[in-house]
Motif scaffolding. Structure first.
Motif, PDB file in Angstrom:
ATOM      1  N   ILE A  45      -5.484  -6.744   9.649  1.00  0.00           N
ATOM      2  CA  ILE A  45      -5.178  -7.675   8.560  1.00  0.00           C
ATOM      3  C   ILE A  45      -4.372  -8.870   9.072  1.00  0.00           C
ATOM      4  CG2 ILE A  45      -3.879  -7.955   6.417  1.00  0.00           C
ATOM      5  CD1 ILE A  45      -4.606  -5.058   5.751  1.00  0.00           C
ATOM      6  N   ARG A  74      -7.092  -9.703   0.410  1.00  0.00           N
ATOM      7  CA  ARG A  74      -6.550  -8.723   1.355  1.00  0.00           C
ATOM      8  C   ARG A  74      -6.769  -7.297   0.862  1.00  0.00           C
ATOM      9  NH1 ARG A  74      -1.586 -10.587   4.622  1.00  0.00           N
ATOM     10  NH2 ARG A  74      -2.125 -12.728   5.084  1.00  0.00           N
ATOM     11  N   GLU A  75      -6.561  -7.102  -0.422  1.00  0.00           N
ATOM     12  CA  GLU A  75      -6.770  -5.764  -0.971  1.00  0.00           C
ATOM     13  C   GLU A  75      -8.235  -5.357  -0.875  1.00  0.00           C
ATOM     14  OE1 GLU A  75      -3.192  -5.535  -4.306  1.00  0.00           O
ATOM     15  OE2 GLU A  75      -5.082  -6.549  -4.791  1.00  0.00           O
ATOM     16  N   LEU A 104      -3.547   3.648   8.728  1.00  0.00           N
ATOM     17  CA  LEU A 104      -3.045   2.337   8.322  1.00  0.00           C
ATOM     18  C   LEU A 104      -2.510   1.455   9.450  1.00  0.00           C
ATOM     19  CD1 LEU A 104      -1.374   3.051   4.867  1.00  0.00           C
ATOM     20  CD2 LEU A 104      -3.723   2.384   5.417  1.00  0.00           C
ATOM     21  N   ILE A 123       0.846  -1.191   0.000  1.00  0.00           N
ATOM     22  CA  ILE A 123       0.000   0.000   0.000  1.00  0.00           C
ATOM     23  C   ILE A 123       0.878   1.236   0.000  1.00  0.00           C
ATOM     24  CG2 ILE A 123      -1.839   1.254   1.184  1.00  0.00           C
ATOM     25  CD1 ILE A 123      -2.507  -1.364   2.648  1.00  0.00           C
ATOM     26  N   VAL A 125      -8.898  -4.282   2.582  1.00  0.00           N
ATOM     27  CA  VAL A 125      -8.399  -2.921   2.818  1.00  0.00           C
ATOM     28  C   VAL A 125      -9.417  -1.883   2.344  1.00  0.00           C
ATOM     29  CG1 VAL A 125      -6.656  -1.216   2.121  1.00  0.00           C
ATOM     30  CG2 VAL A 125      -5.958  -3.536   2.744  1.00  0.00           C
ATOM     31  N   LEU A 149      -5.207  -0.693  10.622  1.00  0.00           N
ATOM     32  CA  LEU A 149      -5.593  -1.581   9.528  1.00  0.00           C
ATOM     33  C   LEU A 149      -4.627  -2.756   9.424  1.00  0.00           C
ATOM     34  CD1 LEU A 149      -7.104  -2.417   6.972  1.00  0.00           C
ATOM     35  CD2 LEU A 149      -5.771  -0.703   5.715  1.00  0.00           C
TER      36      LEU A 149
END
Length: 325
Positions: free
Chosen positions: A139, A304-305, A132, A121, A308, A135
């Protein structure tokens, strides 16, 4: 343009030697490296040390390079070598080639870094610092301990990283040129007023432009779009805050508020990060922060993306609410 090959004569199709029938070796990288290093260091001794070879080995490389180019590259100057004009001219081309090689190596490092990270990212600083970290924690808990790459960059750099496949996702603030990229708009959010604990304006439910008149004011740089909008609002209402500090970083501006230096208008990310150290109030300015997620056009996002993106949509919805409790 000088072309550098790393190969032997056996790799050259149709090799027949030179016109005199002599075995003609192909110019190799070490010869070019020795030539360039001597021109930079001005010394065969320093070149040998830099290349981790002996001085005679450097001399042989320089001699072979001279033969390959057909140029007189050095003249004896006492106990050393003096580059000729031809050598200096050739050095310019050689150096450009090495700059290109350095760029290739840098790109290779970035690609390797991306390959070792399941998720990459790129984001502007206010997102990287204030959004982030939580985040990443989520994750790792959800998907396991696989590497995640977080790059904090300027807006143009974020766009470039995504376009060059150096980052899978990019997070930037509008306005920005996004040609050739897929875009997900995040819910717009409004700024908050940061007040020192116990400030007189903390008693108000909503802070107005007029409340800033003659107040000590901590601002972001004047070239920023939001600063220009705020200044215009003050000017239209004949409000004159007392500018006491200008901070390039929203976090620095927030810290100044927490120390009682003045009041500030900032995005809710940094504001809510320091909510225990400052008082927060909505402001009645017609200003919004608009952020987007970008990725390569028509690319299918990984799980995963996608996680996000979904997390950011939820987080921005949360930040767009004015509940400051």
């Amino acid at each position: 343009m000088l072309k550098v090959f790393m190969m032997s004569t056996n790799d050259v199709p149709g090799y027949r030697g030179d016109r005199k029938g002599k075995a003609n070796s192909v110019m190799n990288f070490r010869q070019v490296e020795a030539f360039r290093t001597v021109l930079i260091t001005g010394s065969v001794t320093k070149t040998a040390k830099a290349m981790n070879v002996t001085q005679p080995a450097v001399s042989r490389l320089l001699k072979d390079f001279g033969k390959e180019t057909g140029l007189l590259l050095f003249e004896r100057d006492g106990t050393g070598l003096k580059p000729t004009q031809e050598a200096r001219q050739l050095f310019e081309e050689v150096n450009r080639a090495f700059v290109g090689l350095d760029s290739i190596m840098q790109a290779a490092l970035q690609i390797r870094h991306k390959e070792t990270a399941d998720l990459s990212i790129a984001a502007i600083s206010t997102i990287s610092i204030n959004v982030l970290p939580e985040l990443v924690q989520r994750i790792l808990r959800r998907f396991g301990n696989h590497p995640i790459a977080i790059n904090t960059l300027t807006t143009p750099e974020v766009i470039s990283e995504v376009k060059q496949d150096m980052a899978g996702l990019g997070i930037v603030e509008l306005p920005v040129s996004i040609d050739g990229l897929s875009v997900e708009r995040l819910p717009p959010i409004r700024p908050l007023v940061l007040l020192p604990k116990g400030h007189r304006l903390s008693k108000k439910q909503i802070v107005t432009a007029a409340d800033f008149h003659n107040e000590n004011y901590v601002a972001l740089p004047s070239h920023l779009l939001h600063r220009a909008k705020i200044d215009r609002i003050f000017a239209d209402q004949n409000v004159e805050p007392r500018l006491v500090a200008e901070a390039r970083s929203t976090f620095v501006a927030a810290r100044l508020v927490s120390l009682g230096v003045g009041i500030a208008i900032l995005d809710p990310f940094v504001a809510k990060t320091l909510r225990s150290e400052v008082d927060l109030r909505p402001v009645d300015f017609d200003i919004q922060y608009e952020y987007i997620i970008v990725y390569k056009y028509n690319r299918t996002l990984s799980k995963r993306e996608r996680y996000v993106c979904d997390y950011l949509h939820d987080k921005f919805t949360e930040f767009s609410q004015t509940d400051l409790e």
